[in-house]
Design a protein around this motif. Structure first.
Motif, mmCIF file in Angstrom:
data_model
loop_
_atom_site.group_PDB
_atom_site.id
_atom_site.type_symbol
_atom_site.label_atom_id
_atom_site.label_comp_id
_atom_site.label_asym_id
_atom_site.label_seq_id
_atom_site.Cartn_x
_atom_site.Cartn_y
_atom_site.Cartn_z
ATOM 1 N N GLN A 150 12.843 7.485 6.273
ATOM 2 C CA GLN A 150 11.790 6.647 5.957
ATOM 3 C C GLN A 150 10.703 7.213 5.505
ATOM 4 O O GLN A 150 9.624 7.008 4.844
ATOM 5 N N VAL A 151 10.069 8.323 6.396
ATOM 6 C CA VAL A 151 8.796 8.987 6.068
ATOM 7 C C VAL A 151 8.711 9.512 4.722
ATOM 8 O O VAL A 151 7.693 9.509 4.172
ATOM 9 N N GLU A 152 9.922 10.390 4.184
ATOM 10 C CA GLU A 152 9.947 10.721 3.029
ATOM 11 C C GLU A 152 9.867 9.688 1.762
ATOM 12 O O GLU A 152 9.377 10.101 0.844
ATOM 13 N N THR A 153 10.151 8.492 2.167
ATOM 14 C CA THR A 153 10.067 7.442 0.966
ATOM 15 C C THR A 153 8.557 7.015 0.878
ATOM 16 O O THR A 153 8.487 6.271 0.031
ATOM 17 N N ILE A 154 7.771 7.413 2.025
ATOM 18 C CA ILE A 154 6.239 6.503 1.484
ATOM 19 C C ILE A 154 5.637 7.288 0.261
ATOM 20 O O ILE A 154 5.680 8.451 0.333
ATOM 21 N N SER A 155 5.062 6.262 -0.434
ATOM 22 C CA SER A 155 4.162 6.762 -1.480
ATOM 23 C C SER A 155 3.159 5.820 -1.519
ATOM 24 O O SER A 155 3.284 4.610 -1.603
ATOM 25 N N ILE A 156 1.900 6.200 -1.969
ATOM 26 C CA ILE A 156 0.883 5.366 -2.221
ATOM 27 C C ILE A 156 0.998 4.455 -3.286
ATOM 28 O O ILE A 156 1.309 5.001 -4.432
ATOM 29 N N SER A 157 1.041 3.143 -3.129
ATOM 30 C CA SER A 157 1.312 2.473 -4.016
ATOM 31 C C SER A 157 0.007 1.310 -4.698
ATOM 32 O O SER A 157 0.431 0.432 -5.340
ATOM 33 N N ASP A 158 -0.923 1.584 -3.976
ATOM 34 C CA ASP A 158 -2.291 0.680 -4.228
ATOM 35 C C ASP A 158 -3.386 1.674 -4.254
ATOM 36 O O ASP A 158 -3.778 2.529 -3.500
ATOM 37 N N GLU B 12 0.706 -1.230 0.113
ATOM 38 C CA GLU B 12 0.087 -0.065 -0.088
ATOM 39 C C GLU B 12 0.770 1.182 0.151
ATOM 40 O O GLU B 12 0.356 2.301 -0.739
ATOM 41 N N LEU B 13 2.030 1.162 0.560
ATOM 42 C CA LEU B 13 2.860 2.441 0.863
ATOM 43 C C LEU B 13 4.368 2.300 0.433
ATOM 44 O O LEU B 13 4.936 3.302 0.881
ATOM 45 N N GLY B 14 4.873 1.203 -0.104
ATOM 46 C CA GLY B 14 5.932 1.064 -0.526
ATOM 47 C C GLY B 14 6.954 1.138 0.394
ATOM 48 O O GLY B 14 8.178 1.554 0.562
ATOM 49 N N LEU B 15 6.638 0.784 1.563
ATOM 50 C CA LEU B 15 7.057 1.087 3.091
ATOM 51 C C LEU B 15 7.551 -0.265 3.602
ATOM 52 O O LEU B 15 6.777 -1.330 3.741
ATOM 53 N N THR B 16 8.584 -0.867 3.834
ATOM 54 C CA THR B 16 9.189 -2.070 4.611
ATOM 55 C C THR B 16 9.685 -1.666 5.934
ATOM 56 O O THR B 16 10.508 -1.065 6.424
ATOM 57 N N VAL B 17 8.872 -2.617 7.011
ATOM 58 C CA VAL B 17 9.316 -2.488 8.284
ATOM 59 C C VAL B 17 9.182 -4.122 8.848
ATOM 60 O O VAL B 17 8.676 -4.627 8.473
ATOM 61 N N VAL B 18 9.812 -4.309 10.065
ATOM 62 C CA VAL B 18 9.807 -5.617 10.635
ATOM 63 C C VAL B 18 8.957 -5.367 11.823
ATOM 64 O O VAL B 18 9.152 -4.402 12.749
#
Length: 160
Positions: free
Chosen positions: A110-118, A71-77
């Motif tokens: 990391q916040v700057e890399t968030i983009s809607i991808s869904d 959804e946001l192109g963000l990877t976290v554990v």
């Protein structure tokens, strides 16, 4: 048929008849200021925490991580479970297990890399707890408050 094959067939038949649970996995993610990440789904009236439904045979933690990436192109554990709720059947829905995992604190980078991808997500924001609770459905707002408390106490909050 061998004894092992017969036992496996018996167990497989039992497994096919057992109830299946819907499982949702959300993440409580904060920025460096402590604000909470919320998303605006296109298919719901209210905002929500990032995450979503687990796929068949997918662990809840992995489901939350996958949904966030999709959804946001963000990877976290995802960290520990903050909230686990059993929600009884309602409307057209069977019962469900809802997990909220600690998604951690994102760096400014990391916040700057968030983009809607869904296309299921129209917007996202980082907001204070009170504002997040006002944006969510009442049941999710209550769950968020409990998850936020669980961050401080180190406990896992379980409810039915």
């Amino acid at each position: 048929m061998t004894d092992d094959e017969a036992r496996f067939a018996y167990l497989a038949e039992g497994n096919a008849k057992q109830a299946r649970k819907r499982v949702a996995a959300d993440l409580l993610i904060r920025d460096e200021a402590g604000r909470i990440l919320v998303v605006n789904p296109t298919y719901k009236e209210n905002w929500d925490l990032p995450g979503g439904m687990a796929e068949s045979n997918e662990p809840p933690r992995a489901a939350g991580e996958r949904e966030l990436t999709e959804e946001l192109g963000l990877t976290v554990v995802a960290g520990r479970v903050l909230v686990l709720d059993w929600i009884g059947p309602h409307g057209p829905w069977d019962d469900q297990l809802v997990f909220i995992f600690d998604g951690g604190t994102l760096s400014a980078t990391q916040v700057e890399t968030i983009s809607i991808s869904d296309p299921e997500i129209s917007d996202f924001a980082f907001v204070e707890l009170a504002e997040a609770k006002a944006m969510l459905r009442p049941d999710m707002a209550q769950r968020l408050a409990r998850a936020h408390d669980a961050l401080a106490t180190g406990a896992t909050d379980y409810s039915e």
